[in-house]
Design a protein around this motif. Structure first.
Motif, short mmCIF file in Angstrom:
data_model
loop_
_atom_site.label_atom_id
_atom_site.label_comp_id
_atom_site.label_asym_id
_atom_site.label_seq_id
_atom_site.Cartn_x
_atom_site.Cartn_y
_atom_site.Cartn_z
N ASP A 17 -36.46 27.93 -64.61
CA ASP A 17 -36.05 28.87 -63.59
C ASP A 17 -34.79 29.78 -63.97
N LYS A 18 -34.55 30.34 -65.26
CA LYS A 18 -33.58 30.97 -65.89
C LYS A 18 -32.66 31.83 -65.10
N LEU A 19 -31.39 31.40 -64.95
CA LEU A 19 -30.55 32.65 -64.07
C LEU A 19 -29.78 33.26 -64.92
N HIS A 20 -29.41 32.92 -66.21
CA HIS A 20 -28.21 33.26 -67.03
C HIS A 20 -28.78 32.87 -68.50
N ASP A 21 -28.27 34.00 -69.38
CA ASP A 21 -28.79 33.61 -70.96
C ASP A 21 -27.82 34.66 -71.61
N ASP A 22 -26.72 34.00 -72.64
CA ASP A 22 -25.94 34.62 -73.52
C ASP A 22 -25.90 34.02 -74.73
N ASP A 23 -25.12 34.53 -75.56
CA ASP A 23 -24.90 33.69 -77.08
C ASP A 23 -24.61 32.34 -77.12
N LEU A 24 -23.90 31.76 -76.05
CA LEU A 24 -23.49 30.55 -76.05
C LEU A 24 -24.42 29.59 -74.93
N CYS A 25 -24.58 30.13 -74.11
CA CYS A 25 -25.07 29.03 -72.97
C CYS A 25 -26.27 29.83 -72.18
N ILE A 26 -27.21 28.73 -71.54
CA ILE A 26 -28.01 29.54 -70.31
C ILE A 26 -27.71 28.76 -69.17
N ALA A 27 -28.40 29.20 -67.96
CA ALA A 27 -28.37 28.38 -66.89
C ALA A 27 -29.47 28.57 -66.16
N PHE A 28 -30.08 27.46 -65.26
CA PHE A 28 -31.28 27.44 -64.79
C PHE A 28 -31.09 26.46 -63.58
#
Ligand code: 5GP
Ligand code: ZN
Length: 106
Positions: A17-28
Motif C-alpha cells: 500500500d505505497k504512500l510515497h516513492d522517490d529516488d532514495l526511499c519508499i513508504a507503505f
C-alpha cells in the motif's frame, strides 16, 4: 537482495500500500498496524540494519527519511507520532532491511 521482502516491495514484485516513492526511499502501510497510522519508510538500497549505515555514504539518508515521515504524518492527520528503528534481533528487528516505523495517533 533476492530473498529480502522489502527489496521485493521496492522492486514491485510484492504489492504494498505505497504512500510515497522517490529516488532514495519508499513508504507503505505496515501490514500489521500497531497505531492509527503505521507506515514504514524504507530506503531503496538494501542495508540490513541501521548499524550498517556507513558514515559519509549514508549521512543524508536518515534525515531524508525523517523529512518524508514528517510530511506523511501531516498528510495522514497524525496529532502526535513516534519514529522508531528496531536494530538487531535483540532490538526487535524482524525484517533485515532498514525501515523506519512511523506510528501516529489521530
Ligand atoms: P521490525 O520488527 O523488523 O522492526 O518490523 C517489521 C515490520 O514489517 C513489522 O511491523 C511487520 O508488520 C511489517 N511487515 C512484515 N512483512 C511485511 C509485508 O510483507 N508487507 C508490509 N506492508 N509490512 C510487512
Ligand atoms: Zn532488502
Amino acid at each position: 537482495m533476492t530473498d529480502c521482502i522489502f527489496c521485493k516491495i521496492v522492486g514491485g514484485d510484492i504489492p504494498a500500500d505505497k504512500l510515497h516513492d522517490d529516488d532514495l526511499c519508499i513508504a507503505f502501510n505496515d501490514i500489521h498496524p500497531k497505531a492509527d497510522i503505521h507506515i514504514l519508510v524504507v530506503p531503496k538500497e538494501h542495508i540490513a540494519t541501521v548499524a550498517d549505515l556507513e558514515e559519509g555514504k549514508h549521512d543524508h539518508l536518515v534525515g531524508h527519511m525523517v523529512n518524508v515521515a514528517n510530511k506523511l504524518a501531516k498528510r495522514e492527520g497524525a496529532q502526535g507520532y513516534r519514529i522508531q528503528f528496531n536494530v538487531g534481533e535483540k532490538g526487535g528487528q524482524e525484517v533485515f532491511h532498514v525501515h523506519m516505523h512511523l506510528m501516529g495517533w489521530k
